[in-house]
Design an enzyme around this catalytic site. Structure first.
Site, short mmCIF file in Angstrom:
data_model
loop_
_atom_site.label_atom_id
_atom_site.label_comp_id
_atom_site.label_asym_id
_atom_site.label_seq_id
_atom_site.Cartn_x
_atom_site.Cartn_y
_atom_site.Cartn_z
CG HIS A 24 -8.10 91.62 105.96
ND1 HIS A 24 -9.49 91.84 106.04
CD2 HIS A 24 -7.90 90.46 107.04
CE1 HIS A 24 -10.07 91.02 106.88
NE2 HIS A 24 -9.33 90.38 107.45
CG ASP A 267 -7.92 87.41 110.29
OD1 ASP A 267 -8.11 88.15 109.27
OD2 ASP A 267 -8.39 87.27 111.16
#
Length: 390
Positions: A24, A267
């Site tokens: 992200h 992640d």
């Protein structure tokens, strides 16, 4: 040749550039947490030469305009290659499919609604069918939210002792089971994000035996930590999927070694103190991982879970194959993306020294062994450890 810089990397591992297919970068819209410049700097320092960024930005990446912005920003300020992942559905709402063709033309390499599993089975079926037309894999966050019910950790003895609202592993495996039947129906390429429990592993193994085109990834934190870490109520141990049981951890490690799990993906989820320095159940989910992943993977080698060759497969070759990305090899004619790892370098995890804007790591203060010391993208050095001399 005269004038050529020479770097001594004796006793190091020289491997194809590492690829993280689940990060992200928070741009556009949440640059106070991270942006493409700082996120890719963190990736380079962690040994990654390419990253795939998830679409839960603000606005979400469900249009050509957002994808083109990410591509342009990455070209302007990115230290490593950036491959956007677009939304499966408009607004990540799980109702109406995004314009998949436009997303692909703009540069998306896969589709995902990220933290929102597509709950509607008909929408998921059509998404799988249309994605196949554009040769885009579907990356699914498997979570039945009617079962997880906003639980903040894994449901088990530990959650009972700690008094924290919890979610069962069935919240993950139930959606995965449905999806795999839809994959059998459609023949679409399907990738499960951050697998975390034994039940899901059983389903993936069965699907692969059936010849279904499925792959999956696991995070370093789910490999290295368990739900017992939540005992201190430190929100840096809160993520989704949550840290699971000791038995789940052992099953994940076994599956990583035998190839049931195809890739390690961080992640990487940066948050500011505003989101993390609150009560455990109110805190945002997620931890950062780009700058600690190599050390944790080297630890898995030392534990006998992986060999050095399997580490490369799970962090470079495998990720490249899953999403059809360049790289993952040092063969003649391949991109000049190279990572050099010193497996013996000892260091202490100090978040204040990270290139990332964020500090939300569960490994702060941990003594690490193994580190990327040189990262090369397209023949250009994007990170070099101060201990290496040119």
């Amino acid at each position: 040749n005269k004038g050529t810089d020479v770097i001594d990397v004796k006793d190091c591992w020289v491997v194809p550039g590492l690829i993280d297919i689940h990060v992200h970068l928070r741009e556009p819209g949440q640059e106070y947490k991270e942006n493409i410049e700082t996120g890719t700097a963190a990736a380079a320092a962690g040994g990654f030469t390419a990253v795939c960024c998830m679409p839960n930005t603000n606005p979400v990446n469900d249009t050509r305009a957002v994808t083109e912005l990410i591509v342009a920003r990455a070209k302007a300020v990115g230290a490593v290659r950036v491959y956007p992942i677009g939304c499966i559905t408009q607004g990540q709402k799980g109702e109406t499919m995004s314009e998949m063709g436009e997303l692909q033309e703009a540069g998306c390499v896969a589709l995902s609604d990220d933290g929102h599993g597509v709950a509607n089975s008909e929408v998921m079926r059509r998404a799988l069918e249309y994605a196949t037309s554009f040769r885009l894999p579907i990356v699914q966050h498997c979570e039945d939210k009617t079962l997880s019910a906003a639980g903040s950790m894994h449901e088990g003895l530990a959650s009972t002792r700690f008094g924290i609202r919890a979610q069962p592993s069935a919240a993950e495996s139930v959606m995965l089971a449905r999806d795999l039947e839809l994959v059998a129906l459609t023949g679409a390429r399907y990738h499960m994000a951050h697998i975390s429990c034994m039940e899901s592993l059983r389903l993936i193994r069965d699907a692969k035996r059936r010849g279904l085109p499925v792959t999956c990834e696991v995070t370093p934190h789910n490999l290295m930590l368990t739900d017992e870490a939540c005992a201190t109520y430190d929100t840096n141990f809160k993520m989704n999927p949550p840290l699971r049981s000791v038995a789940d951890q052992a099953a994940l490690r076994e599956a990583l070694g035998d190839g049931t799990i195809d890739a390690i993906a961080t992640d990487h989820a940066p948050h500011s103190l505003v989101e993390k320095e609150v009560e455990f159940e109110q805190a945002a989910n997620g931890v950062i991982g780009l700058e600690t992943a190599v050390a944790l993977a080297v630890e898995l080698v030392e534990l006998g879970v992986l060999t050095p060759a399997k580490l490369v497969t799970r962090m470079s070759t495998g990720p490249a194959g899953i999403l059809g990305l360049p790289g993952g090899t040092l063969a003649l004619g391949s991109p000049a993306d190279v990572t050099v790892i010193d497996p013996r370098m000892s260091w202490t995890c100090d978040p204040s020294r990270f290139r990332s804007k964020a500090r939300n790591t569960p490994f702060a203060g941990r003594t690490m062994r193994g580190r990327a010391v040189l990262t090369v993208v397209g023949g250009r050095i994007v990170f070099i450890d101060e201990k290496l001399a040119i």
